[in-house]
Design a protein around this motif. Sequence first.
Motif, short mmCIF file in Angstrom:
data_model
loop_
_atom_site.label_atom_id
_atom_site.label_comp_id
_atom_site.label_asym_id
_atom_site.label_seq_id
_atom_site.Cartn_x
_atom_site.Cartn_y
_atom_site.Cartn_z
N ARG A 218 0.83 -1.22 0.00
CA ARG A 218 0.00 0.00 0.00
C ARG A 218 0.86 1.26 0.00
O ARG A 218 0.52 2.25 -0.64
N GLU A 219 1.96 1.25 0.72
CA GLU A 219 2.86 2.40 0.72
C GLU A 219 3.49 2.59 -0.65
O GLU A 219 3.62 3.72 -1.13
N VAL A 220 3.87 1.49 -1.29
CA VAL A 220 4.44 1.58 -2.63
C VAL A 220 3.39 2.11 -3.61
O VAL A 220 3.70 2.94 -4.46
N VAL B 22 -1.47 14.15 -14.95
CA VAL B 22 -2.47 13.53 -14.08
C VAL B 22 -2.92 14.60 -13.09
O VAL B 22 -2.11 15.17 -12.38
N THR B 23 -4.21 14.90 -13.13
CA THR B 23 -4.73 15.92 -12.22
C THR B 23 -5.37 15.31 -10.98
O THR B 23 -5.48 15.98 -9.96
N GLU B 24 -5.77 14.05 -11.09
CA GLU B 24 -6.41 13.39 -9.96
C GLU B 24 -6.39 11.89 -10.19
O GLU B 24 -6.41 11.42 -11.33
N ILE B 25 -6.36 11.15 -9.11
CA ILE B 25 -6.51 9.69 -9.17
C ILE B 25 -7.63 9.34 -8.20
O ILE B 25 -7.52 9.56 -6.99
N LYS B 26 -8.72 8.83 -8.77
CA LYS B 26 -9.87 8.43 -7.95
C LYS B 26 -9.76 6.93 -7.68
O LYS B 26 -9.82 6.13 -8.61
N LYS C 193 4.45 13.37 -12.54
CA LYS C 193 4.97 13.07 -13.88
C LYS C 193 6.49 12.86 -13.81
O LYS C 193 7.24 13.38 -14.61
N SER C 194 6.91 12.09 -12.78
CA SER C 194 8.32 11.85 -12.54
C SER C 194 8.70 10.41 -12.88
O SER C 194 8.46 9.49 -12.08
N ALA C 195 9.30 10.24 -14.04
CA ALA C 195 9.76 8.92 -14.45
C ALA C 195 10.84 8.40 -13.50
O ALA C 195 10.93 7.20 -13.24
N ARG D 180 1.46 6.38 -7.19
CA ARG D 180 0.49 7.39 -7.60
C ARG D 180 1.06 8.80 -7.51
O ARG D 180 0.77 9.64 -8.35
N GLN D 181 1.88 9.06 -6.51
CA GLN D 181 2.51 10.38 -6.40
C GLN D 181 3.45 10.62 -7.58
O GLN D 181 3.49 11.72 -8.13
#
Length: 145
Positions: free
Chosen positions: A13-15, A75-79, A26-28, A20-21
């Motif tokens: 879950r932490e990963v 990515v503006t949001e992750i639902k 947008k950090s490859a 998602r962050q």
Amino acid sequence: MPVSEPPLPRTPREVLALYRQAMRDKSADDLAELYAVDGVHEFPFTSPGFPARYEGREEIRAGYRAAWGAGPVRVTEIKESAVHETTDPQVIVAEQTVIVGPPAGGEHFDIPGVLVLRVRGGRLVRVRDYMDGYGVARAGRGSGY
């Protein structure tokens, strides 16, 4: 033979939260550093402009750097719909919708998907990324997702 690295004290879950962050940022680089050196990222549903898989941390880094660097869409949001624990403590399944759009406003697109993450020693060893290929194509037309 798999390459071993010192374990990190991170749960699946932490990963997932760090994954998602990295998407939101947008950090490859941040995304790639979540993977084991020999980690694999698969796209079982083909999407225009995406390969079927990336093998190894550096290929994951290069692939996402190219995809995310191709245009201004972010990515503006992750639902999150749900995160499912499995009988295997290394595996979680995340149902989510990623909302992407230009940073200055404009049309946004929903990209529903499911992630199956296997985390060993605090690093991703395998991700199966089932995302809506049509949504990716709509969002990325000439702008890169």
